[in-house]
Each structure stands twice: as structure tokens, then as C-alpha cells.
Enzyme design. Sequence first.
Site, mmCIF file in Angstrom:
data_model
loop_
_atom_site.group_PDB
_atom_site.id
_atom_site.type_symbol
_atom_site.label_atom_id
_atom_site.label_comp_id
_atom_site.label_asym_id
_atom_site.label_seq_id
_atom_site.Cartn_x
_atom_site.Cartn_y
_atom_site.Cartn_z
ATOM 1 N N LYS A 78 9.369 4.331 0.828
ATOM 2 C CA LYS A 78 7.922 4.582 0.759
ATOM 3 C C LYS A 78 7.295 4.100 -0.542
ATOM 4 O O LYS A 78 6.154 3.647 -0.563
ATOM 5 C CB LYS A 78 7.641 6.080 0.962
ATOM 6 N N ASN A 99 -13.575 -15.297 -18.346
ATOM 7 C CA ASN A 99 -12.253 -15.532 -17.759
ATOM 8 C C ASN A 99 -12.155 -15.082 -16.296
ATOM 9 O O ASN A 99 -12.742 -14.068 -15.918
ATOM 10 C CB ASN A 99 -11.178 -14.790 -18.567
ATOM 11 N N GLN A 115 14.573 7.311 1.466
ATOM 12 C CA GLN A 115 13.358 7.946 0.962
ATOM 13 C C GLN A 115 12.584 7.010 0.021
ATOM 14 O O GLN A 115 11.371 7.068 -0.083
ATOM 15 C CB GLN A 115 13.749 9.221 0.215
ATOM 16 N N THR A 152 -2.905 -33.878 -3.596
ATOM 17 C CA THR A 152 -1.471 -33.663 -3.377
ATOM 18 C C THR A 152 -0.875 -33.831 -4.769
ATOM 19 O O THR A 152 -1.393 -34.615 -5.574
ATOM 20 C CB THR A 152 -0.832 -34.693 -2.409
ATOM 21 N N HIS A 153 0.161 -33.063 -5.049
ATOM 22 C CA HIS A 153 0.761 -33.077 -6.399
ATOM 23 C C HIS A 153 -0.281 -32.746 -7.474
ATOM 24 O O HIS A 153 -0.151 -33.171 -8.616
ATOM 25 C CB HIS A 153 1.409 -34.424 -6.716
ATOM 26 N N GLU A 158 -6.568 -14.145 -11.562
ATOM 27 C CA GLU A 158 -5.249 -14.119 -12.211
ATOM 28 C C GLU A 158 -4.467 -12.871 -11.801
ATOM 29 O O GLU A 158 -3.260 -12.927 -11.572
ATOM 30 C CB GLU A 158 -5.408 -14.151 -13.729
ATOM 31 N N LYS A 207 -16.043 -16.630 -24.245
ATOM 32 C CA LYS A 207 -15.155 -16.691 -23.086
ATOM 33 C C LYS A 207 -15.669 -15.976 -21.835
ATOM 34 O O LYS A 207 -16.283 -14.930 -21.907
ATOM 35 C CB LYS A 207 -13.790 -16.098 -23.439
ATOM 36 N N TYR A 267 20.974 7.982 9.065
ATOM 37 C CA TYR A 267 20.061 8.276 7.964
ATOM 38 C C TYR A 267 20.831 8.465 6.656
ATOM 39 O O TYR A 267 21.896 9.084 6.626
ATOM 40 C CB TYR A 267 19.231 9.541 8.252
ATOM 41 N N SER A 304 -13.465 -11.996 -23.449
ATOM 42 C CA SER A 304 -12.369 -11.902 -24.413
ATOM 43 C C SER A 304 -12.778 -10.956 -25.526
ATOM 44 O O SER A 304 -13.953 -10.882 -25.882
ATOM 45 C CB SER A 304 -12.088 -13.292 -24.977
ATOM 46 N N ASN A 358 14.717 13.370 10.162
ATOM 47 C CA ASN A 358 15.121 11.959 10.270
ATOM 48 C C ASN A 358 14.288 11.199 11.299
ATOM 49 O O ASN A 358 13.847 10.080 11.050
ATOM 50 C CB ASN A 358 16.617 11.863 10.606
ATOM 51 N N SER A 362 10.114 14.080 -2.767
ATOM 52 C CA SER A 362 9.347 12.879 -2.411
ATOM 53 C C SER A 362 7.892 13.232 -2.134
ATOM 54 O O SER A 362 7.075 12.355 -1.885
ATOM 55 C CB SER A 362 9.952 12.196 -1.185
HETATM 56 N N1 ARG Z 1 11.947 12.826 2.584
HETATM 57 C C1 ARG Z 1 12.896 12.208 3.456
HETATM 58 C C2 ARG Z 1 12.673 10.698 3.462
HETATM 59 O O1 ARG Z 1 11.651 10.297 3.076
HETATM 60 C C3 ARG Z 1 12.729 12.748 4.837
HETATM 61 C C4 ARG Z 1 13.960 12.758 5.636
HETATM 62 C C5 ARG Z 1 14.941 13.686 5.019
HETATM 63 N N2 ARG Z 1 16.096 13.854 5.788
HETATM 64 C C6 ARG Z 1 17.224 14.410 5.310
HETATM 65 N N3 ARG Z 1 18.218 14.518 6.106
HETATM 66 N N4 ARG Z 1 17.313 14.840 4.079
HETATM 67 O O2 ARG Z 1 13.518 9.957 3.855
#
Ligand code: ARG
Length: 463
Positions: free
Chosen positions: A329, A289, A326, A159-160, A294, A287, A321, A281, A114, A27
Amino acid sequence: MNMKQKKPWGGRFTKQTAASVESFTESVSFDWRLCQHDIEGSIAHATMLAKCNLITEKEKVAIIKGLKEVLAEIRSGKFDFKESLEDVHMNIESALIERIGEAGKKLHTARSRNDQIALDLRLWIRDQTHIMIHLLISLQREFVKKGKMFFGLIMPGFTHLQHAQPVLLSHYLLAYVEMLERDITRLRDCLARLSKSPLGACALAGTTLPTDPKFTAKLLGFDGVCENSMDAVSDRDFCAEYTFCLSLIAMHLSRLCEEWIIWCNDEMKYIEISDAYCTGSSIMPQKKNPDVLELIRGKCGRVFGHLTSLLTLLKGLPLSYNRDMQEDKVALFDAADTVHDSLSILAELVANTKFNREQMTAACEKGFIDATALAEYLVKKGVPFRMAHEIVGKIVRECIRVQCKLSDLQLESFRAFSSVIEADVYKVLGVENCIRNYQSYGSTAPGLVKKRIAYWEKKLSKG
Ligand code: ARG
């Protein structure tokens, strides 16, 4: 990339991790963004460990110094994040150990990734919230500026998407200021709920070591510690809630964008966006735009998608956990970046947009937008509203037949529909009169709008 990298969790393993597993499970390619908050959390954690005599003062100093150096290296762009070390946490920890040796190996005492990731996300969102609020305020300021600049300009309210009643352009603009204000308060509410430190929960059950989570929480500026360690590491409500806040912001922006896209077409021409904020365009030379609008409208869908991802990610997920988390994110970061960029460019675009007085004023002449004022005139003369509505409906029908405006009708013609109508009827007809006669709280009455502009100006001038 160093495939031979020793894993911090490698003790019980007899085989090297497959390269495919390393790249599938890593990650760090996206969570490296948490580095500053990860280090901030680690510094607080080390400080607590020393206070509780779990590490020495000397070790603490070495850890903090080392962490600061790692952060500086990351900031300089020289840090080599290794996929084989999975995530930002283990990359930083091993860099620290490489730098300071034995003391670095003690940092993870009474901590798990965790509770560490649960903390990092809270710290990151906390900072992001402040940035987002700042951007919302900047956009509010632009609306208020325009509202003040164009005070008095009347436009048809819809309205509408049909002409409904006249409103001040300023009133319309301030409607968005109110929406954005709710967005701000929503973000603040979200912040209040996430302001508990999960540190101390460790993997899920807490620790047998004599730690002081309240102290760490205080160092990090939290209101307190999560009451339940299992909840502390499982909870991603705040990620979903924050993304929901972002979704409502994106939704608000999309409504304005939709309106302004319509407003700048050839039929309406209510606004003229500066060339610098439009695109052309590749085939039609004439044009111009409104692509920025948008795209903001379009990106709203992307933000909603991330909210759905997060909710789906959490649905049915057992405590505590799970690695699924993961993925949170990916959704969270992109939702935040998208709304951040949309807010910031929209503020620029608003500042670079002109309102077309002639077109708005001329549009007010169409669609009998003073009809409700006429019905209310009848009410003031004692006619029950339902009857007044019926009478005015018939008068409008007559105007459509003879192709004139309400105010063009002669008094006798009016009186053919209702004998209570007198010469003073002309004081309520026409958009100028309508605007002048509004009086209810929150209406587009010029006096009230003016007051509200002053209110916002004062409020937004702070900070
Ligand atoms: N990279 C993990 C996450 O974003 C961190 C926590 C990992 N924990 C584990 N027990 N493998 O969730």
C-alpha cells in the site's frame, strides 16, 4: 493510543504485545484510506451472510447501520484510529462491536483479513482508475484545444534533438493525445483483469460454512469470483500492473516536461508559461523557472521506484498471504497520488502556456528541414532513393558552404547535382510546401491533422 486494547486475535496469547511491535507492525497510519472500500465490502459481506442464514436479518440491519455510522464518524474526522488495533480492518470491526455489540462479532464470519485486504485493494484501484482516466481525458482535452487554436503553425520536428522535418504544432500535440489514449486503454485492461472478487477465499483455503461468494461478487459489481482461493489472497499482480500503468503515464508526462523545459529556455523560446505556473530564484532576480515541469519529470523516478518496490516485494514470496504484502500500500498509494497530482497540474499548465509563433517559424529556417522533401522529389522523378539521398546530401553540403537555404539555390546550381531537377523543385522546398505535400496516413498533412482534431474533439466531448 490505548496500549491495553484487547487484540481481536489475542486468545492464544499470554503476554501483551510489545509497544515496539505494535508500532512496527501497524498499517492503520496509511491503510485508513481504505476505510470506505472496507466498509463497502463489509456491507456486501453481511448481506451475503444474511442471505445464507449465517446471521439473522436483524443482525444484518444492525451491522449495516453500524458500519455506516462508523464511516460517517471517520468522514467527520472524529474517529480515533488506534495503532494497537493494527489496521483499518480491525479498527472498523472493533468500532462496530463497540457500537452494536454481539451482532458486530459475527461480521468476520467466513472472512479473513487476507481476503478482505485483497478485496479492499481491488475496490480502491477500481475507483482510482476512474479518477485517473478522468484526469487523462482532461489533459487530452487541453492538448486538443491548443492543437485547434494553433492549427497551421509549423515547427521543426526533432530526431536526436536535431532539426529533422517540419511538422504542425498540432500534430506534435496530438502525439501526446495518442499516448494518453493508450494509457487510458491500458488502465481499462488492468481493470478488466482485477474485476474478480477474492471474498470467500478467507484465510487461504476457503470456508466450511455455506456461503455464496458469487452473490457478494455481484453486489460489489465484479464480473465473477476468483477461481482459486490461494491465488485470491496471494495475488497482488493488479497492484503491480496498475503501478506499471501509472509508470507509463508518468513516463509520457516526463517526456513532454523535458521538451517544454528545453522549449522555454532563452535559446528556443518556443513557449511562454504563465507566471502563475513558474517559480523564481532566491538569488537571481531575473529568473523564471519551469519548476512544475521539472518536478513532474523528477516524480516520474519516484513512481518507477514504487513499481520496483512492488515487484521486489512479490519476488520469491511464498503462497499465500505474507505480512510483507502490507507494504504494497505504501508504494501503491504514493504512486497513485503522485501521478494524480502530476496529471492535474499539467493540465492547468498546458492551459496556461502560449506558443511563440515567431520563434517556431524562424526555427524552421534552420537545419535544412526540407531536405527529405527534396530527396522525395527526386524519387518522384525516377531517381532511386539511395541515390536521391546521396545527391541531396551533396546539395546540402553546398548550401552549408555558400551559407544559404535549399530554396535559395538557383536552378542551374541544382541541375549541376542532378539533371532531373526542374523549375517545379521550388514547389517542394520551404517548410510551407513540405507541410502541404505530406500525404501518408498518420502524417502531419494538414487535412489529416484537421480530421484528427475533429475526431478527438468529438470523442472527448462525451462524458
Ligand atoms: N494489514 C494487513 C495488510 O495490509 C491486512 C491483512 C493482515 N492479515 C494477517 N494475516 N495478518 O496486508
